[in-house]
Scaffold this active site. Sequence first.
Site, mmCIF file in Angstrom:
data_model
loop_
_atom_site.group_PDB
_atom_site.id
_atom_site.type_symbol
_atom_site.label_atom_id
_atom_site.label_comp_id
_atom_site.label_asym_id
_atom_site.label_seq_id
_atom_site.Cartn_x
_atom_site.Cartn_y
_atom_site.Cartn_z
ATOM 1 N N HIS A 198 12.144 -23.950 -4.814
ATOM 2 C CA HIS A 198 11.183 -25.018 -5.072
ATOM 3 C C HIS A 198 10.982 -25.864 -3.821
ATOM 4 O O HIS A 198 11.766 -25.791 -2.883
ATOM 5 C CB HIS A 198 11.646 -25.901 -6.242
ATOM 6 N N GLY A 199 9.941 -26.671 -3.839
ATOM 7 C CA GLY A 199 9.683 -27.535 -2.691
ATOM 8 C C GLY A 199 8.744 -28.666 -3.049
ATOM 9 O O GLY A 199 8.032 -28.603 -4.056
#
Lengths: 529, 148
Positions: free
Chosen positions: B67-68
């Site tokens: 994720h980011g």
Amino acid sequence: MTEAMTRLVLQLALIITAARLGGYLFSRLRLPAVLGELVAGMVIGPYALGGLIPFHHEPLFALMQGGIPLSPELYGIATVASILLLFLSGLETDLAAFLRYSAVGSLVGIGGLIAAFGLGDLCAVWFGLAENFMDPTALFLGTISTATSVGITARILTEKRKMSSPEGVSILAGAVLDDVLGIVILAIVVGMTKVAGTAGHINWGQIGWIATKAIGFWLVATALGLLLARRITAVFKKFKSPDIITAFCFGLALFLAGLSEMAGLAMIIGAYITGLALSRTDLAHELQERLHGVYTLLVPVFFCTMGMLVDFSAMRGIFVFGLFFSLIAVAAKVIGCGLPAYLTKFNLRGSLRIGLGMLPRGEVALIVAGIGLTAGVITQQVFGVAIMMTLFTTLLAPPLLIQAFKGGTGLRRPEKEPGRETSSIEIELPSPDIAEFLRNRFIRALRREEFYVNRLHHAALAYQVRKDDILFMLVQENSTLRITAAEQHQRVARLMLLEELLSLSDLLDATQKMKSLQSMGSDLVSDLF
Amino acid sequence: MNLKKILSRDTILPELQADTKQGVIEEMVDFLAATGKLTDRTAALRAVLDREAKMSTGMQHGIAIPHGKTDAVNQLLVAVAIKRDGVDFAALDEKPSHIFIMTLSPENHTGPHIQFLAEISKVLSNPELREKLIRTADPDKMLTLLTT
């Protein structure tokens, strides 16, 4: 108009200052601040010094016609304060515990009600103030001694952090029922008195309708409140502003208070129901915190104005009756409420705590007495007795209550709270500064995830984190961060903490990019000397 | 949290082609870019890779949650992907990863982003469900498994 407002503003200036000062002095004497506020009210009230301070050729606190010796404007502010007080009492209620104790609470309420009404009524007969049990004066004295003023007990229990104790919840549950039934009795008694004054027979149909309306409102509002609280707050939350949300919620409390009055109950009941319903939502703590400022300013005004209602001269002549009536009022609640408590879950200590918690009478007793006085059912002297009893029970309850809450459990068998098994996650950081940095980052991240994070007053670095059903505690002790949560809520806490822990590496990179500390320091102090 | 509101058939990639960690991440970012909701593919890819560089999001039991945070999206974007043969994702338990949940969330917007990961990880903690998810090739069935 301008004169009335100037009077109000000057009155408030005096009340707010005197109440705070009274509260401060009493807390210095290790007595509850609320008593200091009441006494301050007596001192500055229309029957004492307030009657001597001149304003436009008459006293600043002039005596008004009717039962309440205060101007409508000032009484209005006291009413808003009482609504706020009961709204916050409702918010502080641990509903799960409330429901668990509602059976005992109901028995406590009914026991106290029967004992207080019966003995209060009989008192009038014994002292020759009334001919028989059904005499309107006797019925009024019975009604006056029924309604517990939960505000004073609630405040003491909050100060002592005993609001969620089994005794605290039983008292609140009992007082709520007691209040509802007290008002129903008032409606019945007023109805009976009116009918007795004209045709000589009792209109049971009308009395039944009044009672049905009052009880119906209570049941429907509580059920709807509990069912809809989360949906309503979900709509409020769409505004994304805690200020707006707080305003809407308090607006709702005022609205329900008004509806409650229209249904024939006291306004404070509607306010309490709203608080109770919202106590189940994640906004409970946020609302308490945001309303705290208004609370500390406004609620002493309420207690101070209650003290201002005391007319010392009315007590002359019937002091002995007043004292007897007051003692009976004490005995009625201690026995009437204590006995059902003793017969169910509590030991002698717990039963005494409950009996004493139900002791104080306040605004409702005074309002009822006022109605009786204006209706001509009770004399100024009996009104004085009602005030004396209110004062006596209000002054007596706090020190006894504080004393009674010392010591061990009041339950026969200590209970384990069901479904609340929690465990803790702990991380040890190299220094308290790094722990603080991480704690702040974590709190910011929680807020971005739309959690409500509130610092708990009593503990140094302890926070309550809430969102819908998720609830956990975050505590920093030196260089340790600890999260205590139920198993099912640990995932989100762990994942978020991990992200913030990793952000420490960003900080490390950033510091490495800084100029040398030495040269930054030199820049700061160059040309200083 | 209601996963049905976030997951849909279009968010599911039933079989990944890539067989490296970098490849999986790129393929999933491309998949999200194809929805048209990603304004800057490169920035999004960098955000996920930067996060991976700090610590691998390969968890236990074949689950990975790359994720980011990036301003290349203006709302939470989610993709669920499966690699039947597994990929070495430098997981905590050092086993190959099979189920990938990617989230891209806007840098400074509030919203239940991590809470979504927590919620889906709760669903995936069921070993039987994980088995079924890996065996199924039908996105509809996968969606039903994840949301009921």
